[in-house]
Design an enzyme around this catalytic site. Sequence first.
Site, PDB file in Angstrom:
ATOM      1  N   ASP A  23       0.268  -1.270   0.015  1.00 25.96           N
ATOM      2  CA  ASP A  23      -0.622   0.434  -0.445  1.00 25.96           C
ATOM      3  C   ASP A  23       0.881   1.252   0.057  1.00 25.96           C
ATOM      4  O   ASP A  23       0.043   1.903   1.038  1.00 25.96           O
ATOM      5  CB  ASP A  23      -0.795  -0.320   0.931  1.00 25.96           C
ATOM      6  N   LYS A 128      -6.693  -5.062  -2.650  1.00 18.26           N
ATOM      7  CA  LYS A 128      -7.224  -5.470  -1.499  1.00 18.26           C
ATOM      8  C   LYS A 128      -8.439  -4.945  -1.365  1.00 18.26           C
ATOM      9  O   LYS A 128      -8.046  -3.283  -0.779  1.00 18.26           O
ATOM     10  CB  LYS A 128      -6.380  -5.825  -0.684  1.00 18.26           C
ATOM     11  N   LYS A 131      -7.985  -4.730   5.361  1.00 14.73           N
ATOM     12  CA  LYS A 131      -6.194  -4.629   5.676  1.00 14.73           C
ATOM     13  C   LYS A 131      -5.485  -5.754   4.876  1.00 14.73           C
ATOM     14  O   LYS A 131      -4.208  -5.150   4.844  1.00 14.73           O
ATOM     15  CB  LYS A 131      -6.624  -3.982   6.785  1.00 14.73           C
ATOM     16  N   CYS A 161      -2.207  -2.274   7.792  1.00 14.05           N
ATOM     17  CA  CYS A 161      -1.749  -3.360   6.435  1.00 14.05           C
ATOM     18  C   CYS A 161      -0.713  -3.914   6.465  1.00 14.05           C
ATOM     19  O   CYS A 161      -0.680  -5.340   6.137  1.00 14.05           O
ATOM     20  CB  CYS A 161      -1.921  -2.842   5.503  1.00 14.05           C
ATOM     21  N   GLN A 201       9.079 -14.091  20.995  1.00 10.62           N
ATOM     22  CA  GLN A 201       8.762 -15.463  20.764  1.00 10.62           C
ATOM     23  C   GLN A 201       9.530 -16.658  20.065  1.00 10.62           C
ATOM     24  O   GLN A 201       8.689 -17.285  19.067  1.00 10.62           O
ATOM     25  CB  GLN A 201       6.911 -15.803  21.162  1.00 10.62           C
TER      26      GLN A 201
HETATM   27  N1  TIU Z   1      -2.786   0.659   4.424  1.00  7.97           N
HETATM   28  C1  TIU Z   1      -2.925   0.710   5.855  1.00  7.97           C
HETATM   29  O1  TIU Z   1      -2.381   0.436   6.300  1.00  7.97           O
HETATM   30  N2  TIU Z   1      -4.321   1.038   5.965  1.00  7.97           N
HETATM   31  C2  TIU Z   1      -4.537   1.781   6.785  1.00  7.97           C
HETATM   32  O2  TIU Z   1      -5.427   2.169   6.872  1.00  7.97           O
HETATM   33  N3  TIU Z   1      -3.829   2.085   7.894  1.00  7.97           N
HETATM   34  C3  TIU Z   1      -3.662   2.844   8.946  1.00  7.97           C
HETATM   35  O3  TIU Z   1      -2.900   3.347   9.107  1.00  7.97           O
HETATM   36  N4  TIU Z   1      -5.316   3.754   8.779  1.00  7.97           N
END
Ligand code: TIU
Length: 221
Positions: A23, A128, A131, A161, A201
């Site tokens: 992303d 996608k 997340k 994500c 862990q």
């Molecule tokens: N790609 C991703 O992490 N989407 C989110 O909405 N992240 C946030 O931290 N909001």
Amino acid sequence: MQIPALPFPYEFDVAHTALVIIDMQRDFIEPGGFGETLGNDVALLAAIVPACQAVLAAWRQAGGLVVHTREAHASDLSDCPPAKRLRGNPSLRIGDEGPMGRILVAGEPGNQIIPALAPVAGETVIDKPGKGAFYATPLHEQLQQAGITHLLFMGVTTEVCVQTSMREANDRGYDCLLLEDCTESYFPHFKAAAVEMMRAQGAIVGWTATSQQLITTLKTA
Ligand code: TIU
């Protein structure tokens, strides 16, 4: 190949490993997109772009598989649960018109990967709706067909994500490594906690290493 990762060395070979870039979209990194509508300071995220570029260049040079993901919804929002769109009090909701087009909608200018990390021909791009990169996408099938067993992660945001995708991958049997200077959060303490909990862990979710450790490993191999 072996990277001096934490909590112990990570072994992989390029032929069975994919670089997964989560992303790195204008919607999260530039003002006026989804990240900012949620109330976040998006300036923090741009700092990782040079390290991501260096890894991407080295990985392409090594001939490894590259996967880019985008958090993206269909223009009719049929793949966006109302709970996701209606939650909280953002300045603009998913699907609303913003300065870079409709927020978090596929094909809009704001939904594109930033030019510095744009996909090239032959690289996989996964849109996608969630997340995680595996939920409601063909990613697992495509990685299986390509014989991939190991995944190197970078991208944003660390605890949303990236962490969700790495946990999904771990449950599907992939050995996962997070490049810790190639991921960022709007909340630095969330990044620090996420990095630490993933490698705790005995690598319960996966390994962590730096971009330089990976690049050095690739160059000396
Ligand atoms: N790609 C991703 O992490 N989407 C989110 O909405 N992240 C946030 O931290 N909001």
